[in-house]
Scaffold this motif. Structure first.
Motif, PDB file in Angstrom:
ATOM      1  N   THR A   1       0.767  -1.102  -0.188  1.00 36.73           N
ATOM      2  CA  THR A   1       0.011  -0.071   0.116  1.00 36.73           C
ATOM      3  C   THR A   1       0.837   1.221  -0.152  1.00 36.73           C
ATOM      4  N   ALA A   2       1.861   1.344   1.035  1.00 39.92           N
ATOM      5  CA  ALA A   2       2.681   2.435   0.969  1.00 39.92           C
ATOM      6  C   ALA A   2       3.214   2.903  -0.442  1.00 39.92           C
ATOM      7  N   GLU A   3       3.835   1.581  -1.189  1.00 50.87           N
ATOM      8  CA  GLU A   3       4.564   2.047  -2.337  1.00 50.87           C
ATOM      9  C   GLU A   3       3.457   2.468  -3.371  1.00 50.87           C
TER      10      GLU A   3
ATOM     11  N   ALA B   1       2.518   6.118  -2.450  1.00 47.74           N
ATOM     12  CA  ALA B   1       3.679   7.007  -2.938  1.00 47.74           C
ATOM     13  C   ALA B   1       3.788   7.357  -4.391  1.00 47.74           C
ATOM     14  N   ARG B   2       3.516   6.386  -5.285  1.00 47.86           N
ATOM     15  CA  ARG B   2       3.524   6.460  -6.741  1.00 47.86           C
ATOM     16  C   ARG B   2       2.381   7.203  -7.095  1.00 47.86           C
ATOM     17  N   LEU B   3       1.256   7.022  -6.684  1.00 41.37           N
ATOM     18  CA  LEU B   3       0.192   7.849  -6.889  1.00 41.37           C
ATOM     19  C   LEU B   3       0.457   9.455  -6.633  1.00 41.37           C
ATOM     20  N   GLY B   4       1.218   9.595  -5.420  1.00 41.77           N
ATOM     21  CA  GLY B   4       1.434  11.138  -5.129  1.00 41.77           C
ATOM     22  C   GLY B   4       2.344  11.944  -5.596  1.00 41.77           C
TER      23      GLY B   4
ATOM     24  N   ARG C   1      -0.439  19.491  -5.152  1.00 45.16           N
ATOM     25  CA  ARG C   1      -1.224  19.483  -3.753  1.00 45.16           C
ATOM     26  C   ARG C   1      -2.460  18.793  -3.925  1.00 45.16           C
ATOM     27  N   THR C   2      -2.726  18.099  -5.008  1.00 46.57           N
ATOM     28  CA  THR C   2      -4.019  17.235  -5.190  1.00 46.57           C
ATOM     29  C   THR C   2      -4.161  16.241  -4.391  1.00 46.57           C
ATOM     30  N   LEU C   3      -2.819  15.552  -4.210  1.00 46.51           N
ATOM     31  CA  LEU C   3      -3.013  14.156  -3.519  1.00 46.51           C
ATOM     32  C   LEU C   3      -1.758  14.194  -2.574  1.00 46.51           C
ATOM     33  N   ARG C   4      -1.919  13.905  -1.375  1.00 46.32           N
ATOM     34  CA  ARG C   4      -0.663  13.922  -0.287  1.00 46.32           C
ATOM     35  C   ARG C   4      -1.042  12.507   0.312  1.00 46.32           C
TER      36      ARG C   4
END
Length: 101
Positions: A59-61, A64-67, A72-75
Protein backbone atom coordinates in the motif's frame (compact mmCIF):
# COMPACT_ATOMS: atom_id res chain seq x y z
CA UNK A 1 -8.05 35.49 2.93
CA UNK A 2 -6.47 34.50 -0.35
CA UNK A 3 -7.80 31.55 -2.32
CA UNK A 4 -4.37 30.87 -3.81
CA UNK A 5 -2.22 27.93 -2.76
CA UNK A 6 1.00 28.85 -1.05
CA UNK A 7 3.58 27.22 -3.33
CA UNK A 8 1.91 25.57 -6.27
CA UNK A 9 -0.11 28.43 -7.72
CA UNK A 10 -3.17 26.19 -7.48
CA UNK A 11 -6.27 27.43 -5.70
CA UNK A 12 -6.50 26.29 -2.10
CA UNK A 13 -8.70 23.20 -1.84
CA UNK A 14 -12.27 23.75 -0.75
CA UNK A 15 -12.62 20.09 0.18
CA UNK A 16 -10.22 17.60 1.73
CA UNK A 17 -11.05 13.92 1.32
CA UNK A 18 -9.24 11.67 3.78
CA UNK A 19 -8.84 8.08 2.59
CA UNK A 20 -7.66 5.57 5.18
CA UNK A 21 -5.72 2.81 3.41
CA UNK A 22 -4.62 -0.19 5.43
CA UNK A 23 -3.47 -3.13 3.30
CA UNK A 24 -5.26 -1.79 0.21
CA UNK A 25 -2.49 -2.43 -2.33
CA UNK A 26 -4.83 -4.13 -4.81
CA UNK A 27 -7.67 -1.59 -4.69
CA UNK A 28 -6.00 1.72 -3.91
CA UNK A 29 -5.18 2.88 -7.43
CA UNK A 30 -8.67 2.07 -8.76
CA UNK A 31 -10.27 3.78 -5.76
CA UNK A 32 -8.18 6.94 -6.15
CA UNK A 33 -8.91 7.13 -9.89
CA UNK A 34 -12.65 6.83 -9.21
CA UNK A 35 -12.47 9.46 -6.47
CA UNK A 36 -10.52 11.86 -8.72
CA UNK A 37 -13.11 11.40 -11.47
CA UNK A 38 -15.96 12.11 -9.08
CA UNK A 39 -14.24 15.23 -7.77
CA UNK A 40 -13.62 16.40 -11.34
CA UNK A 41 -17.27 15.71 -12.24
CA UNK A 42 -18.60 17.84 -9.39
CA UNK A 43 -16.08 20.57 -10.22
CA UNK A 44 -14.81 21.18 -6.72
CA UNK A 45 -11.26 22.19 -5.87
CA UNK A 46 -10.22 19.32 -3.65
CA UNK A 47 -7.29 17.43 -2.26
CA UNK A 48 -7.07 13.74 -1.49
CA UNK A 49 -5.16 12.72 1.61
CA UNK A 50 -4.15 9.06 1.65
CA UNK A 51 -3.40 7.79 5.14
CA UNK A 52 -1.42 4.55 5.38
CA UNK A 53 -1.19 3.45 8.99
CA UNK A 54 1.49 0.80 8.74
CA UNK A 55 0.21 -1.49 6.00
CA UNK A 56 2.11 -4.73 5.64
CA UNK A 57 1.50 -5.12 1.90
CA UNK A 58 2.50 -2.73 -0.90
CA UNK A 59 0.00 0.00 0.00
CA UNK A 60 2.73 2.51 0.92
CA UNK A 61 4.49 2.03 -2.42
CA UNK A 62 1.26 2.40 -4.42
CA UNK A 63 0.31 5.52 -2.44
CA UNK A 64 3.76 7.05 -2.97
CA UNK A 65 3.58 6.36 -6.71
CA UNK A 66 0.12 7.95 -6.93
CA UNK A 67 1.34 10.98 -5.00
CA UNK A 68 4.40 11.66 -7.18
CA UNK A 69 3.85 14.56 -9.53
CA UNK A 70 0.33 15.25 -8.29
CA UNK A 71 1.25 18.50 -6.56
CA UNK A 72 -1.16 19.41 -3.84
CA UNK A 73 -4.05 17.39 -5.21
CA UNK A 74 -2.91 14.17 -3.52
CA UNK A 75 -0.93 13.90 -0.32
CA UNK A 76 0.28 10.75 1.39
CA UNK A 77 0.52 10.46 5.16
CA UNK A 78 2.30 7.40 6.50
CA UNK A 79 1.87 6.43 10.12
CA UNK A 80 3.38 3.74 12.22
CA UNK A 81 1.67 0.46 12.89
CA UNK A 82 -0.24 0.20 16.10
CA UNK A 83 -0.18 -2.94 18.22
CA UNK A 84 -2.93 -5.38 17.51
CA UNK A 85 -5.93 -4.86 19.72
CA UNK A 86 -6.24 -7.91 21.95
CA UNK A 87 -9.33 -10.02 21.63
CA UNK A 88 -11.83 -9.22 24.35
CA UNK A 89 -12.04 -11.80 27.08
CA UNK A 90 -15.36 -13.59 27.42
CA UNK A 91 -17.37 -12.53 30.44
CA UNK A 92 -16.95 -14.53 33.60
CA UNK A 93 -19.86 -16.87 34.31
CA UNK A 94 -22.19 -15.57 37.00
CA UNK A 95 -21.78 -16.88 40.50
CA UNK A 96 -24.40 -19.48 41.38
CA UNK A 97 -27.04 -18.21 43.77
CA UNK A 98 -26.58 -19.10 47.40
CA UNK A 99 -28.99 -21.72 48.65
CA UNK A 100 -31.78 -20.44 50.87
CA UNK A 101 -31.38 -21.05 54.60
Amino acid sequence: MSNEGTNSGLPAPRLSVVVPAYNEEKLLETSVRALRKTLDDIKVTAEIILVDDGSTDGTAEVAARLGRGSGRTLRVVAGTPTPETPEPKPPEPPEPPEPPE
